[in-house]
Design a protein around this motif. Structure first.
Motif, PDB file in Angstrom:
ATOM      1  N   LEU A   1       8.904  40.872 -42.793  1.00 17.95           N
ATOM      2  CA  LEU A   1       8.848  39.512 -43.342  1.00 17.95           C
ATOM      3  C   LEU A   1      10.069  38.683 -42.945  1.00 17.95           C
ATOM      4  N   GLN A   2      11.169  39.368 -42.650  1.00 12.72           N
ATOM      5  CA  GLN A   2      12.349  38.628 -42.179  1.00 12.72           C
ATOM      6  C   GLN A   2      12.122  38.039 -40.788  1.00 12.72           C
ATOM      7  N   LYS A   3      11.133  38.594 -40.066  1.00 12.88           N
ATOM      8  CA  LYS A   3      10.878  38.118 -38.697  1.00 12.88           C
ATOM      9  C   LYS A   3       9.749  37.084 -38.671  1.00 12.88           C
ATOM     10  N   GLY A   4       9.110  36.864 -39.804  1.00 13.70           N
ATOM     11  CA  GLY A   4       8.028  35.871 -39.862  1.00 13.70           C
ATOM     12  C   GLY A   4       6.923  36.334 -40.794  1.00 13.70           C
ATOM     13  N   PRO A   5       5.957  35.429 -41.055  1.00 15.42           N
ATOM     14  CA  PRO A   5       4.834  35.830 -41.915  1.00 15.42           C
ATOM     15  C   PRO A   5       4.002  36.914 -41.241  1.00 15.42           C
ATOM     16  N   ILE A   6       3.396  37.790 -42.050  1.00 13.26           N
ATOM     17  CA  ILE A   6       2.580  38.870 -41.482  1.00 13.26           C
ATOM     18  C   ILE A   6       1.167  38.353 -41.288  1.00 13.26           C
ATOM     19  N   ARG A   7       0.680  38.412 -40.050  1.00 13.55           N
ATOM     20  CA  ARG A   7      -0.622  37.814 -39.702  1.00 13.55           C
ATOM     21  C   ARG A   7      -1.761  38.814 -39.755  1.00 13.55           C
TER      22      ARG A   7
ATOM     23  N   ILE B   1      -1.477  49.583 -49.140  1.00 12.78           N
ATOM     24  CA  ILE B   1      -1.488  48.958 -50.479  1.00 12.78           C
ATOM     25  C   ILE B   1      -0.282  48.034 -50.667  1.00 12.78           C
ATOM     26  N   PHE B   2       0.794  48.293 -49.929  1.00 18.52           N
ATOM     27  CA  PHE B   2       1.989  47.460 -50.071  1.00 18.52           C
ATOM     28  C   PHE B   2       1.915  46.184 -49.215  1.00 18.52           C
ATOM     29  N   PHE B   3       0.822  46.026 -48.493  1.00 22.55           N
ATOM     30  CA  PHE B   3       0.609  44.821 -47.685  1.00 22.55           C
ATOM     31  C   PHE B   3      -0.599  44.032 -48.204  1.00 22.55           C
TER      32      PHE B   3
ATOM     33  N   ALA C   1      10.255  49.000 -47.309  1.00 24.00           N
ATOM     34  CA  ALA C   1      11.351  48.652 -46.398  1.00 24.00           C
ATOM     35  C   ALA C   1      10.794  48.005 -45.127  1.00 24.00           C
ATOM     36  N   MET C   2       9.692  48.546 -44.618  1.00 24.27           N
ATOM     37  CA  MET C   2       9.103  47.969 -43.409  1.00 24.27           C
ATOM     38  C   MET C   2       8.562  46.576 -43.685  1.00 24.27           C
ATOM     39  N   ARG C   3       7.945  46.427 -44.841  1.00 25.15           N
ATOM     40  CA  ARG C   3       7.413  45.118 -45.222  1.00 25.15           C
ATOM     41  C   ARG C   3       8.536  44.072 -45.278  1.00 25.15           C
ATOM     42  N   GLU C   4       9.651  44.431 -45.920  1.00 24.73           N
ATOM     43  CA  GLU C   4      10.777  43.491 -46.040  1.00 24.73           C
ATOM     44  C   GLU C   4      11.334  43.145 -44.667  1.00 24.73           C
TER      45      GLU C   4
ATOM     46  N   MET D   1      13.922  50.328 -38.432  1.00 25.64           N
ATOM     47  CA  MET D   1      12.926  50.587 -37.396  1.00 25.64           C
ATOM     48  C   MET D   1      13.621  50.519 -36.028  1.00 25.64           C
ATOM     49  N   LYS D   2      13.138  51.354 -35.144  1.00 27.47           N
ATOM     50  CA  LYS D   2      13.697  51.420 -33.796  1.00 27.47           C
ATOM     51  C   LYS D   2      13.102  50.294 -32.949  1.00 27.47           C
ATOM     52  N   ARG D   3      13.959  49.618 -32.160  1.00 28.38           N
ATOM     53  CA  ARG D   3      13.455  48.566 -31.274  1.00 28.38           C
ATOM     54  C   ARG D   3      12.967  49.218 -29.973  1.00 28.38           C
TER      55      ARG D   3
END
Ligand SMILES: [Zn+2]
Length: 296
Positions: free
Chosen positions: A48-54, A70-72, A42-45, A1-3
């Motif tokens: 998740l490396q940056k913190g829990p998804i709220r 569906i992947f979340f 890939a986006m989910r992984e 992902m682009k910052r």
């Protein structure tokens, strides 16, 4: 992902919408999801490396913005406008499952292994709904959700003041073809005007590269140009079919990545929708109360 900024990430080069996420001191907020399963995983992984998804926020109901939900599933609540929820899972042909698997087989063959069988397929629909605006506070970030109808009736913009970024969904198609098939062009223009009041350095559009507020005028002018072209046809007495035959803006912009072959269909649906709109045949979107003031 682009910052995009210190805490905002988005992908603008994959088939489907431009999904993104925002990192806060207390986890991550996702805004729209990738249509292709391998990209969604890939986006989910990565998130998740940056913190829990709220939270997961959907900016509209079209499948290119919501299929990856569906992947979340079970990770966090899904937030959307109440009309996004009402329209959730509607597709132009077939079922969400058949529509999606057709796309995935073509554009993401490895992604088929990640798809559940049809009997277990449940769209991860919004559970937290709002009407006009909503504020979410997560860690050190604030998310202002605004109803900005136009491209669809439930269209939503997500403004993150601390980052000076707004995810505006398909209210802006940056440097690519604009889809009108579910649109109310008048409401769309009001929503674009409203976006001018946000204090942002960057806009993440629904499709195309990241832009800034300068693009608002280009998008609204293009909408006016489209409406004028179809209005011109009606004024000359052309039928809907004649308008479809004679009006095309295909030479103006490329179609967003992965959908190049949809160009003629996008033109046809745009002409048909705007024709019906000008004849008063579509139900007009309710004017958002937000349009009566500028957000500061
Ligand atoms: Zn879209």
């Amino acid at each position: 992902m682009k910052r995009v900024t210190a805490n905002v990430y988005a992908a603008t080069d994959i088939r489907g919408c431009n999904p993104g996420y925002v990192v806060t001191a207390d986890g991550v907020v996702i805004i729209d999801t990738p249509q292709l399963p391998t990209k969604a995983m890939a986006m989910r992984e990565e998130a998740l490396q940056k913190g829990p998804i709220r939270f997961l926020i959907n900016t509209e109901h079209h499948i290119d913005h919501i299929l990856g939900n569906i992947f979340f599933a079970a990770l966090c609540p899904v937030v959307a406008h109440e009309l996004v929820f009402q329209d959730f899972g509607t597709v132009s042909a077939g079922t969400p499952y058949s529509y999606s698997t057709e796309v995935i087989k073509k554009d993401d063959p490895q992604g088929m292994a990640l798809m559940p069988p049809e009997k277990d397929f449940i769209l991860n629909a919004p559970t937290v709904l709002f009407s006009h605006r909503m504020t979410l506070r997560v860690g050190d970030q604030t998310f202002e959700l605004f109803h900005t109808p136009g491209h669809t009736r439930g269209q939503t913009a997500v403004y993150i003041p601390k980052e000076k970024v707004a995810f505006v969904g398909d209210t802006i198609f940056c440097e690519c073809q604009t889809w009108f098939h579910s649109a109310d062009p008048d409401a769309w223009l009001w929503s674009l005007d409203f976006l001018r009041s946000l204090d942002v350095n960057y806009i993440v559009p629904g499709h195309g590269p990241i832009c800034n507020k300068d693009y608002i005028s280009k998008q609204s002018s293009f909408i006016r140009e489209w409406v004028t072209a179809v209005a011109g046809g009606i004024a000359k007495g052309w039928t809907k079919e004649e308008c479809v035959e004679r009006i095309s803006f295909l030479d103006r912009y490329p179609v967003d990545v992965g959908q190049e072959s949809a160009g003629p269909m996008i033109q046809q649906k745009a002409v048909e929708r705007i024709f019906d709109f000008l004849l008063g045949k579509i139900e007009r979107f309710k004017k958002s109360p937000l349009f009566d003031f500028s957000y500061r």
